[in-house]
Design a protein around this motif. Structure first.
Motif, PDB file in Angstrom:
ATOM      1  N   THR A 133      46.824  31.378  32.925  1.00  0.00           N
ATOM      2  CA  THR A 133      45.874  32.329  33.508  1.00  0.00           C
ATOM      3  C   THR A 133      44.809  32.774  32.509  1.00  0.00           C
ATOM      4  O   THR A 133      43.797  33.341  32.911  1.00  0.00           O
ATOM      5  CB  THR A 133      46.607  33.573  34.028  1.00  0.00           C
ATOM      6  N   TRP A 220      47.864  35.332  42.050  1.00  0.00           N
ATOM      7  CA  TRP A 220      46.654  35.763  42.755  1.00  0.00           C
ATOM      8  C   TRP A 220      45.547  36.235  41.811  1.00  0.00           C
ATOM      9  O   TRP A 220      44.384  36.321  42.225  1.00  0.00           O
ATOM     10  CB  TRP A 220      46.991  36.849  43.766  1.00  0.00           C
ATOM     11  N   ASP A 221      45.862  36.511  40.561  1.00  0.00           N
ATOM     12  CA  ASP A 221      44.821  36.872  39.592  1.00  0.00           C
ATOM     13  C   ASP A 221      44.376  35.682  38.747  1.00  0.00           C
ATOM     14  O   ASP A 221      43.680  35.846  37.748  1.00  0.00           O
ATOM     15  CB  ASP A 221      45.313  38.007  38.679  1.00  0.00           C
TER      16      ASP A 221
END
Length: 255
Positions: A133, A220-221
């Motif tokens: 991420t 979701w981030d």
């Protein structure tokens, strides 16, 4: 803990113009720089290298990187990753292309490097996880050819600046991504939503690979939902459809 990976890139093809020599020099300089070492060591990012590519596949071209061991431990072994690509991803892509669920217009699937098979799988491996991420890099340009020149010929102040990646200014449509088929990108994929949604080298393929290799969607981030074209729509569908999202979305755009 942190791991630094670098290797003898290009020594078997040491071209007379010195391009591989200088690319190897810049790649090594990046992963031994305080910019990359400190960013990974203090947890600002999980991987760092000269250039992060979110398109084609998630990777660091040249395959030099600084990595957080906590992230690297989540990956399958390089050998297992290659096996999964060749036995799961490639056959599934071929079947979905036959069913017109997926297209491959931005990069040639005939190139082994495009799909990450054979020896090219190692370059695709390190940044393949949906748990990545927070990648980062130091190159302000997506043009790989910038770094094939001698160190004194590169305007370091202009082209070197640490940042989380992918950089917002490096869009699918405008950045000089290496080997992207610009004619098809500009004339077909950009203007045709059906083509964009079904393009394997955009978010459809990114999600397909994470599902087949890691059996999970990105959190979701994750940067993929904001960087890729139509990411918000894909995210909405993913929240609703779960692991069936690729099939559910692409079948709605078959022409």
């Amino acid at each position: 803990d942190t791991v630094v990976y670098f290797h003898s890139k290009g020594t078997y093809h040491n071209y007379s113009d010195g391009t591989n020599k200088w690319w190897r020099w810049h790649l090594t300089h990046a992963v031994t720089s305080s910019d990359c070492l400190l960013a990974v060591d203090n947890g600002t990012c999980q991987l760092c290298g000269l250039q992060f590519y979110p398109i084609w596949t998630s990777m660091y071209p040249g395959n030099f990187f600084v990595g957080a061991c906590s992230y690297v431990r989540t990956l399958p072994s390089p050998r297992d990753y290659q096996h999964l690509v060749e036995t799961q991803v490639v056959p599934d892509l071929k079947a979905k292309k036959q069913g017109k669920l997926l297209l491959t217009q931005l990069y040639s699937p005939q190139r082994s490097g495009s799909l990450g098979v054979d020896r090219f799988s190692s370059e695709h491996w390190i940044a393949s996880s949906p748990n990545l991420t927070r990648p980062c890099d130091v190159s302000t340009t997506a043009d790989l050819r910038t770094w094939l020149r001698p160190a004194h010929a590169v305007e370091s102040q202009k082209h070197w600046n640490w940042s989380l990646a992918p950089r917002k200014e490096h869009t699918v449509w405008d950045a000089p991504w290496y080997r992207i088929q610009t004619g098809k990108r500009d004339d077909m994929v950009k203007s045709d939503k059906s083509a964009r949604i079904r393009e394997f080298f955009l978010l459809a393929g990114f999600l397909l690979k994470t599902l087949l290799i890691y059996q999970q969607l990105p959190p979701w981030d994750h940067w993929c939902w904001t960087w890729f074209p139509d990411g918000a729509e894909w995210k909405e569908h993913a929240m609703r459809e779960g692991t069936d999202v690729v099939e559910k979305v692409t079948e709605g755009y078959i022409q």
